[in-house]
Design a protein around this motif. Structure first.
Motif, short mmCIF file in Angstrom:
data_model
loop_
_atom_site.label_atom_id
_atom_site.label_comp_id
_atom_site.label_asym_id
_atom_site.label_seq_id
_atom_site.Cartn_x
_atom_site.Cartn_y
_atom_site.Cartn_z
N UNK A 76 -84.40 33.45 -16.71
CA UNK A 76 -83.95 32.15 -16.19
C UNK A 76 -83.39 32.25 -14.78
N UNK A 77 -83.30 33.48 -14.22
CA UNK A 77 -82.78 33.62 -12.87
C UNK A 77 -82.07 34.94 -12.69
N UNK A 78 -81.08 34.94 -11.78
CA UNK A 78 -80.29 36.15 -11.56
C UNK A 78 -78.84 35.82 -11.34
N UNK A 79 -78.02 36.83 -11.51
CA UNK A 79 -76.62 36.83 -11.11
C UNK A 79 -76.29 38.25 -10.72
N UNK A 80 -75.25 38.43 -9.95
CA UNK A 80 -74.89 39.81 -9.64
C UNK A 80 -74.03 39.95 -8.41
N UNK A 81 -74.01 41.17 -7.92
CA UNK A 81 -73.12 41.56 -6.83
C UNK A 81 -73.94 42.12 -5.68
N UNK A 82 -73.52 41.81 -4.46
CA UNK A 82 -74.17 42.35 -3.28
C UNK A 82 -73.21 42.27 -2.11
N UNK A 83 -73.54 43.00 -1.06
CA UNK A 83 -72.80 42.90 0.19
C UNK A 83 -73.53 41.85 1.02
N UNK A 84 -72.82 40.79 1.47
CA UNK A 84 -73.52 39.73 2.19
C UNK A 84 -74.01 40.19 3.57
N UNK A 85 -75.31 40.44 3.72
CA UNK A 85 -75.82 41.00 4.98
C UNK A 85 -75.84 39.99 6.12
N UNK A 86 -75.74 38.71 5.82
CA UNK A 86 -75.88 37.69 6.84
C UNK A 86 -74.55 37.31 7.50
N UNK A 93 -67.13 43.42 2.14
CA UNK A 93 -66.81 42.66 0.93
C UNK A 93 -67.98 42.74 -0.04
N UNK A 94 -67.70 42.42 -1.31
CA UNK A 94 -68.75 42.32 -2.32
C UNK A 94 -68.78 40.88 -2.82
N UNK A 95 -69.96 40.30 -2.76
CA UNK A 95 -70.16 38.89 -3.10
C UNK A 95 -70.80 38.77 -4.49
N UNK A 126 -64.68 48.82 -10.91
CA UNK A 126 -63.43 49.16 -10.24
C UNK A 126 -63.22 48.50 -8.89
N UNK A 127 -63.89 47.40 -8.64
CA UNK A 127 -63.66 46.69 -7.38
C UNK A 127 -62.30 46.00 -7.44
N UNK A 128 -61.63 45.93 -6.30
CA UNK A 128 -60.32 45.28 -6.22
C UNK A 128 -60.43 43.80 -5.89
N UNK A 129 -61.61 43.39 -5.40
CA UNK A 129 -61.76 42.01 -4.90
C UNK A 129 -63.23 41.66 -4.90
N UNK A 130 -63.50 40.39 -5.18
CA UNK A 130 -64.86 39.86 -5.13
C UNK A 130 -64.80 38.52 -4.43
N UNK A 131 -65.78 38.25 -3.59
CA UNK A 131 -65.86 36.97 -2.91
C UNK A 131 -67.07 36.19 -3.42
N UNK A 132 -67.05 34.91 -3.15
CA UNK A 132 -68.19 34.03 -3.39
C UNK A 132 -68.36 33.18 -2.15
#
Length: 177
Positions: A76-86, A93-95, A126-132
């Motif tokens: 049905x799609x995706x979800x997950x974590x990445x470093x925003x390259x743009x 940060x990890x988005x 073990x990440x301390x922070x996540x952004x959206x």
């Protein structure tokens, strides 16, 4: 192999048979409205995306999960974590992000998958922070971020396309509170 099961979903690594259904999702202009310049992506571009997402798993220890419905096995799609390259100012940060086929909107799948991904990020990896990051006007994504307990931290401008973005964040102490 990294997998997460929620009550209705399986978050897993990518398989060859995911290419066509993900390409169909990426070919929908309504799905892609809030992504980059809003352009749809074809089969070859989607194949490149999946290859890049899988490489990120190998390099970073996290990446984008394929989302499968437990009841049907359907992608049905995706979800997950990445470093925003743009956004160069957020390169450390990890988005968290998600993209679902339009027929799966409004059923709580994005929130369910994103909540499991956030727990994975903060508890397992073990990440301390996540952004959206949400583009101005993308109320559905902002709603998911608020459901996750994320708070709007600041505004940014997309360096290529020039539109406004909102950066949301949550850290481990806020998550555990």
């Amino acid at each position: 192999m990294t997998e997460i099961q929620t009550p209705r979903l399986l978050l897993r690594r990518w398989r060859d048979d995911d290419l066509v259904p993900m390409a169909e999702i990426n070919a929908d202009p309504e799905v892609m409205e809030w992504v980059g310049d809003g352009s749809v992506r074809d089969l070859d571009e989607t194949a490149e995306d999946i290859e890049r997402w899988e490489e990120q798993w190998d390099e970073e220890g996290f990446g984008l999960f394929a989302i499968e419905l437990l009841a049907s096995g359907e992608l049905i799609g995706f979800t997950g974590l990445s470093v925003p390259p743009y956004l160069p100012e957020l390169e450390h940060e990890v988005e968290i992000s998600w993209r679902l086929g339009r027929q799966y909107w409004g059923q709580g799948y994005a929130s369910e998958a994103a909540a499991a991904t956030l727990e994975f990020a903060l508890q397992d990896r073990g990440l301390d922070r996540v952004i959206g990051i949400a583009r101005l006007g993308n109320d559905a994504s902002e709603n998911v971020m608020r459901k996750l307990g994320m708070e709007r931290e600041r505004e940014a401008t997309h360096p290529v396309h020039g539109y406004s973005l909102f950066v949301y964040a949550i850290d481990l102490t806020e998550y555990e509170a």
